[in-house]
Design a protein around this motif. Structure first.
Motif, PDB file in Angstrom:
ATOM      1  N   LEU A 157      70.190  39.831 122.137  1.00  0.00           N
ATOM      2  CA  LEU A 157      70.417  39.470 123.540  1.00  0.00           C
ATOM      3  C   LEU A 157      71.908  39.361 123.846  1.00  0.00           C
ATOM      4  O   LEU A 157      72.361  39.753 124.932  1.00  0.00           O
ATOM      5  CB  LEU A 157      69.729  38.139 123.867  1.00  0.00           C
ATOM      6  CG  LEU A 157      68.207  38.156 123.975  1.00  0.00           C
ATOM      7  CD1 LEU A 157      67.676  36.737 124.135  1.00  0.00           C
ATOM      8  CD2 LEU A 157      67.758  39.016 125.152  1.00  0.00           C
ATOM      9  N   ARG A 158      72.697  38.835 122.904  1.00  0.00           N
ATOM     10  CA  ARG A 158      74.124  38.656 123.140  1.00  0.00           C
ATOM     11  C   ARG A 158      74.841  39.989 123.343  1.00  0.00           C
ATOM     12  O   ARG A 158      75.846  40.038 124.065  1.00  0.00           O
ATOM     13  CB  ARG A 158      74.760  37.908 121.954  1.00  0.00           C
ATOM     14  CG  ARG A 158      74.374  36.448 121.858  1.00  0.00           C
ATOM     15  CD  ARG A 158      74.761  35.657 123.095  1.00  0.00           C
ATOM     16  NE  ARG A 158      76.168  35.736 123.403  1.00  0.00           N
ATOM     17  CZ  ARG A 158      77.083  34.905 122.947  1.00  0.00           C
ATOM     18  NH1 ARG A 158      76.734  33.899 122.157  1.00  0.00           N
ATOM     19  NH2 ARG A 158      78.338  35.034 123.283  1.00  0.00           N
ATOM     20  N   ILE A 159      74.348  41.066 122.742  1.00  0.00           N
ATOM     21  CA  ILE A 159      75.029  42.358 122.878  1.00  0.00           C
ATOM     22  C   ILE A 159      74.354  43.271 123.901  1.00  0.00           C
ATOM     23  O   ILE A 159      74.827  44.379 124.135  1.00  0.00           O
ATOM     24  CB  ILE A 159      75.115  43.083 121.521  1.00  0.00           C
ATOM     25  CG1 ILE A 159      73.723  43.388 120.974  1.00  0.00           C
ATOM     26  CG2 ILE A 159      75.918  42.267 120.527  1.00  0.00           C
ATOM     27  CD1 ILE A 159      73.740  44.197 119.690  1.00  0.00           C
ATOM     28  N   THR A 160      73.265  42.796 124.504  1.00  0.00           N
ATOM     29  CA  THR A 160      72.577  43.602 125.520  1.00  0.00           C
ATOM     30  C   THR A 160      72.505  42.838 126.841  1.00  0.00           C
ATOM     31  O   THR A 160      73.394  42.950 127.682  1.00  0.00           O
ATOM     32  CB  THR A 160      71.165  43.990 125.034  1.00  0.00           C
ATOM     33  OG1 THR A 160      70.433  42.798 124.669  1.00  0.00           O
ATOM     34  CG2 THR A 160      71.245  44.927 123.834  1.00  0.00           C
ATOM     35  N   VAL A 161      71.489  42.048 127.011  1.00  0.00           N
ATOM     36  CA  VAL A 161      71.255  41.334 128.277  1.00  0.00           C
ATOM     37  C   VAL A 161      72.416  40.420 128.648  1.00  0.00           C
ATOM     38  O   VAL A 161      72.808  40.338 129.821  1.00  0.00           O
ATOM     39  CB  VAL A 161      69.948  40.520 128.192  1.00  0.00           C
ATOM     40  CG1 VAL A 161      69.751  39.676 129.457  1.00  0.00           C
ATOM     41  CG2 VAL A 161      68.759  41.449 127.992  1.00  0.00           C
ATOM     42  N   VAL A 208      55.910  29.741 133.594  1.00  0.00           N
ATOM     43  CA  VAL A 208      56.060  30.393 132.294  1.00  0.00           C
ATOM     44  C   VAL A 208      57.422  30.063 131.700  1.00  0.00           C
ATOM     45  O   VAL A 208      57.531  29.677 130.527  1.00  0.00           O
ATOM     46  CB  VAL A 208      55.874  31.921 132.414  1.00  0.00           C
ATOM     47  CG1 VAL A 208      56.314  32.622 131.132  1.00  0.00           C
ATOM     48  CG2 VAL A 208      54.417  32.258 132.702  1.00  0.00           C
ATOM     49  N   LEU A 209      58.483  30.195 132.497  1.00  0.00           N
ATOM     50  CA  LEU A 209      59.833  29.913 131.995  1.00  0.00           C
ATOM     51  C   LEU A 209      59.987  28.439 131.622  1.00  0.00           C
ATOM     52  O   LEU A 209      60.610  28.106 130.603  1.00  0.00           O
ATOM     53  CB  LEU A 209      60.871  30.309 133.038  1.00  0.00           C
ATOM     54  CG  LEU A 209      60.981  31.812 133.314  1.00  0.00           C
ATOM     55  CD1 LEU A 209      61.931  32.072 134.480  1.00  0.00           C
ATOM     56  CD2 LEU A 209      61.451  32.569 132.078  1.00  0.00           C
ATOM     57  N   ALA A 210      59.412  27.554 132.430  1.00  0.00           N
ATOM     58  CA  ALA A 210      59.486  26.128 132.120  1.00  0.00           C
ATOM     59  C   ALA A 210      58.751  25.828 130.818  1.00  0.00           C
ATOM     60  O   ALA A 210      59.225  25.025 130.000  1.00  0.00           O
ATOM     61  CB  ALA A 210      58.889  25.307 133.261  1.00  0.00           C
ATOM     62  N   THR A 211      57.610  26.466 130.605  1.00  0.00           N
ATOM     63  CA  THR A 211      56.827  26.247 129.392  1.00  0.00           C
ATOM     64  C   THR A 211      57.549  26.775 128.164  1.00  0.00           C
ATOM     65  O   THR A 211      57.551  26.139 127.099  1.00  0.00           O
ATOM     66  CB  THR A 211      55.448  26.921 129.515  1.00  0.00           C
ATOM     67  OG1 THR A 211      54.776  26.442 130.685  1.00  0.00           O
ATOM     68  CG2 THR A 211      54.581  26.617 128.301  1.00  0.00           C
ATOM     69  N   VAL A 212      58.188  27.945 128.299  1.00  0.00           N
ATOM     70  CA  VAL A 212      58.943  28.507 127.183  1.00  0.00           C
ATOM     71  C   VAL A 212      60.064  27.553 126.779  1.00  0.00           C
ATOM     72  O   VAL A 212      60.244  27.237 125.594  1.00  0.00           O
ATOM     73  CB  VAL A 212      59.533  29.886 127.547  1.00  0.00           C
ATOM     74  CG1 VAL A 212      60.509  30.358 126.473  1.00  0.00           C
ATOM     75  CG2 VAL A 212      58.424  30.908 127.727  1.00  0.00           C
ATOM     76  N   ARG A 213      60.835  27.079 127.756  1.00  0.00           N
ATOM     77  CA  ARG A 213      61.953  26.178 127.444  1.00  0.00           C
ATOM     78  C   ARG A 213      61.452  24.879 126.810  1.00  0.00           C
ATOM     79  O   ARG A 213      62.058  24.369 125.868  1.00  0.00           O
ATOM     80  CB  ARG A 213      62.767  25.890 128.704  1.00  0.00           C
ATOM     81  CG  ARG A 213      63.681  27.035 129.116  1.00  0.00           C
ATOM     82  CD  ARG A 213      64.660  26.602 130.182  1.00  0.00           C
ATOM     83  NE  ARG A 213      64.021  26.469 131.475  1.00  0.00           N
ATOM     84  CZ  ARG A 213      64.023  27.430 132.400  1.00  0.00           C
ATOM     85  NH1 ARG A 213      64.623  28.579 132.167  1.00  0.00           N
ATOM     86  NH2 ARG A 213      63.427  27.237 133.567  1.00  0.00           N
ATOM     87  N   LEU A 264      62.312  35.388 128.850  1.00  0.00           N
ATOM     88  CA  LEU A 264      61.090  36.188 128.729  1.00  0.00           C
ATOM     89  C   LEU A 264      61.140  37.054 127.468  1.00  0.00           C
ATOM     90  O   LEU A 264      60.121  37.266 126.800  1.00  0.00           O
ATOM     91  CB  LEU A 264      60.896  37.057 129.965  1.00  0.00           C
ATOM     92  CG  LEU A 264      60.507  36.296 131.240  1.00  0.00           C
ATOM     93  CD1 LEU A 264      60.465  37.248 132.432  1.00  0.00           C
ATOM     94  CD2 LEU A 264      59.157  35.599 131.071  1.00  0.00           C
ATOM     95  N   LEU A 265      62.329  37.549 127.128  1.00  0.00           N
ATOM     96  CA  LEU A 265      62.474  38.338 125.905  1.00  0.00           C
ATOM     97  C   LEU A 265      62.370  37.464 124.660  1.00  0.00           C
ATOM     98  O   LEU A 265      61.862  37.899 123.624  1.00  0.00           O
ATOM     99  CB  LEU A 265      63.797  39.103 125.919  1.00  0.00           C
ATOM    100  CG  LEU A 265      63.861  40.253 126.928  1.00  0.00           C
ATOM    101  CD1 LEU A 265      65.257  40.860 126.979  1.00  0.00           C
ATOM    102  CD2 LEU A 265      62.833  41.334 126.590  1.00  0.00           C
ATOM    103  N   VAL A 266      62.843  36.225 124.756  1.00  0.00           N
ATOM    104  CA  VAL A 266      62.646  35.290 123.646  1.00  0.00           C
ATOM    105  C   VAL A 266      61.152  35.019 123.475  1.00  0.00           C
ATOM    106  O   VAL A 266      60.642  34.966 122.345  1.00  0.00           O
ATOM    107  CB  VAL A 266      63.407  33.972 123.902  1.00  0.00           C
ATOM    108  CG1 VAL A 266      62.986  32.901 122.892  1.00  0.00           C
ATOM    109  CG2 VAL A 266      64.908  34.202 123.806  1.00  0.00           C
ATOM    110  N   LEU A 267      60.450  34.863 124.586  1.00  0.00           N
ATOM    111  CA  LEU A 267      59.001  34.659 124.534  1.00  0.00           C
ATOM    112  C   LEU A 267      58.318  35.810 123.800  1.00  0.00           C
ATOM    113  O   LEU A 267      57.430  35.602 122.960  1.00  0.00           O
ATOM    114  CB  LEU A 267      58.443  34.518 125.948  1.00  0.00           C
ATOM    115  CG  LEU A 267      56.911  34.488 126.090  1.00  0.00           C
ATOM    116  CD1 LEU A 267      56.320  33.310 125.309  1.00  0.00           C
ATOM    117  CD2 LEU A 267      56.515  34.422 127.563  1.00  0.00           C
ATOM    118  N   ARG A 268      58.736  37.040 124.088  1.00  0.00           N
ATOM    119  CA  ARG A 268      58.130  38.205 123.446  1.00  0.00           C
ATOM    120  C   ARG A 268      58.399  38.248 121.947  1.00  0.00           C
ATOM    121  O   ARG A 268      57.661  38.897 121.195  1.00  0.00           O
ATOM    122  CB  ARG A 268      58.653  39.487 124.093  1.00  0.00           C
ATOM    123  CG  ARG A 268      58.158  39.712 125.512  1.00  0.00           C
ATOM    124  CD  ARG A 268      58.658  41.017 126.082  1.00  0.00           C
ATOM    125  NE  ARG A 268      58.200  42.165 125.298  1.00  0.00           N
ATOM    126  CZ  ARG A 268      58.526  43.426 125.569  1.00  0.00           C
ATOM    127  NH1 ARG A 268      59.316  43.691 126.609  1.00  0.00           N
ATOM    128  NH2 ARG A 268      58.077  44.409 124.820  1.00  0.00           N
TER     129      ARG A 268
END
Length: 218
Positions: free
Chosen positions: A140-144, A205-210, A164-168
């Motif tokens: 993620l640091r070198i892309t998004v 979804v984002l709140a649940t992931v965090r 969302l990518l961390v979730l995946r």
């Protein structure tokens, strides 16, 4: 954050987002409308106020009873929203100063730069605590996250995509658990439009992931 037309007013955008995150209701009360008008006069981007609303809702989400709206009123977000407005205005003012005017003074980061730095720090901390996610964070640091967004909407999109990518990257059973938890939290919502339902689902979804990953407020 919103699927309203680009011509929508600041007030329409905020109301649309608040009701979607709240998960119930069709309009604001008179007192909420008065508060919204006050925020509109501040002249800050919609995303600044939306961030305050989402942070308030995220804190309240896990204490809400089944069938009960996450937030009872827009006024419940007042402290968090006005804190975000204050931070934005202070950073916007500082970012406009030329470093040459005071060589000893460090350059002040913009609101987007500050959020980007905190997002990167939160993900690095996550990678340190969860070795299985370290490869995804490095990617993620070198892309998004390779660039700092130049406006609030792009910063919101970058942050959402990162999580969302961390979730995946989570194991299949963990991903399923996150989705079940997020959908359970929204199962009691009143009837909403497809647009509002999409905004509401993404927020949960984002709140649940965090929450599941132990990522503190950034």
């Amino acid at each position: 954050m919103s699927l309203l037309p680009e011509s929508a007013s600041f007030e329409e955008l905020v109301q649309d987002y608040f009701l979607a995150v709240r998960g119930a209701g069709l309009m604001l009360s008179a007192l909420d409308t008065e508060l919204l008008t006050t925020w509109a006069r501040e002249g800050v981007p919609f995303e600044v106020v939306a961030r305050g609303i989402s942070r308030s809702a995220e804190k309240a989400l896990w204490d809400a009873r089944p069938g009960e709206p996450v937030l009872r009123s827009l006024r419940a977000c007042r402290r968090q929203v006005e804190s975000e407005i204050k931070k934005y205005r202070e950073l916007a003012a500082g970012a406009g100063e030329e470093p040459s005017s005071n060589p000893k003074r460090k350059r002040v980061r913009s609101w987007e730069e500050t959020r980007h730095a905190r997002l990167c720090a939160a993900l690095e901390d996550l990678a340190g605590r969860n070795e299985a996610l370290s490869h995804r964070v490095r990617n993620l640091r070198i892309t998004v996250l390779a660039h700092v967004p130049e406006e609030p909407a792009a910063m919101d999109a970058q942050e959402a995509l990162a999580f969302l990518l961390v979730l995946r990257a989570l194991p299949f059973l963990d991903r399923c658990a996150v989705w079940r938890e997020a959908l359970t939290a929204s199962a009691e919502q009143q009837v909403m439009s497809p647009r509002a339902r999409k905004v509401s689902r993404r927020f949960r979804v984002l709140a649940t992931v965090r929450r599941r990953l132990g990522v503190k407020e950034m």
